[in-house]
Design a protein around this motif. Structure first.
Motif, PDB file in Angstrom:
ATOM      1  N   LYS A  99     -63.840  62.362  27.781  1.00  0.00           N
ATOM      2  CA  LYS A  99     -65.004  62.101  26.946  1.00  0.00           C
ATOM      3  C   LYS A  99     -66.232  62.837  27.467  1.00  0.00           C
ATOM      4  N   THR A 100     -66.434  62.850  28.774  1.00  0.00           N
ATOM      5  CA  THR A 100     -67.574  63.562  29.348  1.00  0.00           C
ATOM      6  C   THR A 100     -67.508  65.043  29.010  1.00  0.00           C
ATOM      7  N   LEU A 101     -66.327  65.620  29.122  1.00  0.00           N
ATOM      8  CA  LEU A 101     -66.161  67.035  28.800  1.00  0.00           C
ATOM      9  C   LEU A 101     -66.461  67.296  27.327  1.00  0.00           C
ATOM     10  N   ALA A 102     -66.017  66.412  26.445  1.00  0.00           N
ATOM     11  CA  ALA A 102     -66.241  66.601  25.016  1.00  0.00           C
ATOM     12  C   ALA A 102     -67.719  66.532  24.667  1.00  0.00           C
ATOM     13  N   LEU A 103     -68.443  65.604  25.266  1.00  0.00           N
ATOM     14  CA  LEU A 103     -69.859  65.433  24.935  1.00  0.00           C
ATOM     15  C   LEU A 103     -70.721  66.575  25.456  1.00  0.00           C
ATOM     16  N   GLN A 104     -70.225  67.345  26.401  1.00  0.00           N
ATOM     17  CA  GLN A 104     -70.998  68.449  26.967  1.00  0.00           C
ATOM     18  C   GLN A 104     -70.772  69.774  26.234  1.00  0.00           C
ATOM     19  N   LEU A 105     -69.938  69.778  25.223  1.00  0.00           N
ATOM     20  CA  LEU A 105     -69.636  71.022  24.518  1.00  0.00           C
ATOM     21  C   LEU A 105     -70.720  71.364  23.505  1.00  0.00           C
ATOM     22  N   ALA A 106     -70.834  72.651  23.257  1.00  0.00           N
ATOM     23  CA  ALA A 106     -71.781  73.111  22.238  1.00  0.00           C
ATOM     24  C   ALA A 106     -71.244  72.800  20.846  1.00  0.00           C
ATOM     25  N   ALA A 107     -72.137  72.801  19.875  1.00  0.00           N
ATOM     26  CA  ALA A 107     -71.753  72.450  18.508  1.00  0.00           C
ATOM     27  C   ALA A 107     -70.768  73.447  17.920  1.00  0.00           C
ATOM     28  N   ASP A 108     -70.867  74.739  18.318  1.00  0.00           N
ATOM     29  CA  ASP A 108     -69.983  75.746  17.740  1.00  0.00           C
ATOM     30  C   ASP A 108     -68.578  75.719  18.347  1.00  0.00           C
ATOM     31  N   ALA A 109     -68.323  74.812  19.290  1.00  0.00           N
ATOM     32  CA  ALA A 109     -66.979  74.699  19.861  1.00  0.00           C
ATOM     33  C   ALA A 109     -66.037  73.922  18.950  1.00  0.00           C
ATOM     34  N   TRP A 110     -66.591  73.238  17.950  1.00  0.00           N
ATOM     35  CA  TRP A 110     -65.789  72.397  17.063  1.00  0.00           C
ATOM     36  C   TRP A 110     -65.472  73.131  15.775  1.00  0.00           C
ATOM     37  N   GLN A 111     -64.235  72.975  15.294  1.00  0.00           N
ATOM     38  CA  GLN A 111     -63.790  73.624  14.061  1.00  0.00           C
ATOM     39  C   GLN A 111     -63.285  72.570  13.081  1.00  0.00           C
ATOM     40  N   GLN A 112     -63.581  72.811  11.814  1.00  0.00           N
ATOM     41  CA  GLN A 112     -63.107  71.915  10.759  1.00  0.00           C
ATOM     42  C   GLN A 112     -61.684  72.314  10.394  1.00  0.00           C
ATOM     43  N   ILE A 113     -60.754  71.377  10.504  1.00  0.00           N
ATOM     44  CA  ILE A 113     -59.342  71.647  10.272  1.00  0.00           C
ATOM     45  C   ILE A 113     -58.796  70.662   9.243  1.00  0.00           C
ATOM     46  N   LYS A 114     -58.026  71.178   8.294  1.00  0.00           N
ATOM     47  CA  LYS A 114     -57.305  70.336   7.341  1.00  0.00           C
ATOM     48  C   LYS A 114     -55.842  70.274   7.772  1.00  0.00           C
ATOM     49  N   TRP A 115     -55.294  69.063   7.883  1.00  0.00           N
ATOM     50  CA  TRP A 115     -53.901  68.963   8.338  1.00  0.00           C
ATOM     51  C   TRP A 115     -52.938  68.538   7.236  1.00  0.00           C
ATOM     52  N   ARG A 116     -53.392  67.874   6.178  1.00  0.00           N
ATOM     53  CA  ARG A 116     -52.513  67.593   5.039  1.00  0.00           C
ATOM     54  C   ARG A 116     -53.344  67.055   3.888  1.00  0.00           C
ATOM     55  N   ASP A 117     -52.714  66.963   2.727  1.00  0.00           N
ATOM     56  CA  ASP A 117     -53.365  66.418   1.541  1.00  0.00           C
ATOM     57  C   ASP A 117     -53.203  64.906   1.523  1.00  0.00           C
ATOM     58  N   GLY A 118     -54.304  64.201   1.346  1.00  0.00           N
ATOM     59  CA  GLY A 118     -54.256  62.756   1.234  1.00  0.00           C
ATOM     60  C   GLY A 118     -53.998  62.315  -0.189  1.00  0.00           C
ATOM     61  N   SER A 119     -54.034  61.025  -0.448  1.00  0.00           N
ATOM     62  CA  SER A 119     -53.790  60.516  -1.795  1.00  0.00           C
ATOM     63  C   SER A 119     -54.911  60.885  -2.752  1.00  0.00           C
ATOM     64  N   ASN A 120     -56.136  61.015  -2.245  1.00  0.00           N
ATOM     65  CA  ASN A 120     -57.274  61.362  -3.091  1.00  0.00           C
ATOM     66  C   ASN A 120     -57.876  62.711  -2.727  1.00  0.00           C
ATOM     67  N   THR A 121     -58.117  62.946  -1.457  1.00  0.00           N
ATOM     68  CA  THR A 121     -58.757  64.171  -1.001  1.00  0.00           C
ATOM     69  C   THR A 121     -57.997  64.716   0.201  1.00  0.00           C
ATOM     70  N   PRO A 122     -58.159  66.007   0.520  1.00  0.00           N
ATOM     71  CA  PRO A 122     -57.535  66.557   1.725  1.00  0.00           C
ATOM     72  C   PRO A 122     -58.067  65.862   2.983  1.00  0.00           C
ATOM     73  N   LEU A 123     -57.207  65.693   3.955  1.00  0.00           N
ATOM     74  CA  LEU A 123     -57.587  65.067   5.222  1.00  0.00           C
ATOM     75  C   LEU A 123     -58.073  66.144   6.179  1.00  0.00           C
ATOM     76  N   THR A 124     -59.328  66.086   6.550  1.00  0.00           N
ATOM     77  CA  THR A 124     -59.936  67.079   7.428  1.00  0.00           C
ATOM     78  C   THR A 124     -60.773  66.375   8.484  1.00  0.00           C
ATOM     79  N   SER A 125     -61.008  67.083   9.577  1.00  0.00           N
ATOM     80  CA  SER A 125     -61.865  66.573  10.630  1.00  0.00           C
ATOM     81  C   SER A 125     -62.233  67.734  11.545  1.00  0.00           C
ATOM     82  N   ARG A 126     -63.078  67.457  12.540  1.00  0.00           N
ATOM     83  CA  ARG A 126     -63.492  68.483  13.500  1.00  0.00           C
ATOM     84  C   ARG A 126     -62.663  68.355  14.775  1.00  0.00           C
ATOM     85  N   PHE A 127     -62.200  69.500  15.290  1.00  0.00           N
ATOM     86  CA  PHE A 127     -61.363  69.516  16.481  1.00  0.00           C
ATOM     87  C   PHE A 127     -61.842  70.599  17.441  1.00  0.00           C
TER      88      PHE A 127
END
Length: 306
Positions: A99-127
């Motif tokens: 958690k400490t390592l994650a909180l120290q990262l810059a904002a551009d280190a995170w990427q929006q990724i879609k992993w599958r289609d949900g029942s209503n909308t695609p499931l996406t998050s930042r990784f």
């Protein structure tokens, strides 16, 4: 329950099952674990010894070395006793929590990724991900732990990351493929839910190990059959998927509990019968045979029925 199983922890039982599967020649795959199992370093090490890859959920407090860092080498020999062999750390050279390592990262280190289609909308998050070394049991090691992936999910709008994984998948794997593997655990949860609710795994009310083992085996076999059938039906299978060729029953097949004295052969079973085409809706009913008229024999009426 056998004594050798009763006193084992769940990770130990899981590792024993994996060893048995490898010994039986089961095709290898990727071991997927939630934090209850993935945080067990002995389980992860045992899986690696079996030459299997894993994607293991971990707690945010799990200690790791920053990318490019490792524990200090053994202390130099002071001239007395045996030379030191164990790795070490000091006040300025220490690992940090995931958690400490994650909180120290810059904002551009995170990427929006879609992993599958949900029942209503695609499931996406930042990784985000890094190559790190787990820091558990450093004081007992003579060589640093091998590098592996640390994958972290931080959904948009959340105050902090909510999921963490270790993975020994290849170093050249894409982020999309890594996320896809991590998110495949939802299928395990779905299978377990359907096993309990739809097939009846949760309906067992006995107390004996043998009875439960028999019940669970039948439920899992039934669920495996249903999944194999579902794979052939779009959209689960290809759009042009064809039904598998129907395997014929072996000669002399007799259903369980069928009387041995009965030798009348039964008809071949076909779960996909081809029914004849139906007539149009306006067609009338089929002709019903009528009684023949009465005949007279010696002055008496004889009624003939059919």
């Amino acid at each position: 329950m056998p004594d050798d199983v009763r006193f084992q922890t769940k990770p130990e039982i899981a590792l024993q099952q994996l060893r048995q599967a490898v010994a039986d020649g089961v095709p290898p795959g990727v071991a997927l674990m939630d934090p209850a199992y993935g945080n067990d370093s002995k389980l992860r090490a045992g899986i690696s010894e079996l030459a299997l890859d894993y994607v293991a959920g971990i707690q945010p407090t799990t200690m790791v070395w920053r990318p490019g860092e490792a524990p200090l080498p053994p202390a130099p020999r002071s001239g007395r006793g045996r030379p030191a062999k164990r790795l070490r750390r000091d006040e300025t050279h220490r690992p940090v929590s995931a958690k400490t390592l994650a909180l120290q990262l810059a904002a551009d280190a995170w990427q929006q990724i879609k992993w599958r289609d949900g029942s209503n909308t695609p499931l996406t998050s930042r990784f985000a991900r890094w190559r790190v070394r787990p820091a558990h049991d450093d004081a007992k090691r003579t060589e640093p732990a091998a590098e592996e992936w640390l994958l972290i999910e931080w959904p948009e709008g959340e105050a902090e990351p909510d999921h963490y994984w270790f993975s020994t998948l290849p170093a050249d794997i894409s982020l999309e493929s890594l996320v896809d593997q991590a998110k495949l655990r939802w299928r395990i949860e779905r299978d377990y839910l359907e096993l309990k609710q739809e097939v009846g795994l949760g309906h067992y009310e006995g107390r004996g190990w043998r009875g439960f083992h028999h019940h669970a085996t039948l439920c899992i076999a039934a669920y495996g059959f249903l999944i194999s059938e579902k794979e052939t039906i779009p959209p689960s299978g290809p759009a042009r998927a064809r039904r598998r060729s129907q395997s014929a029953l072996p000669p002399g097949y007799r259903p369980r509990g069928f009387a041995a004295a009965v030798t009348t052969p039964h008809a071949e079973l076909n779960r996909h019968p081809a029914y004849p085409p139906r007539s149009h809706a306006g067609a009338g009913p089929a002709t019903v045979p009528l009684l023949r008229p009465a005949t007279v024999t010696d002055g008496q009426a004889e009624r003939v029925t059919q």
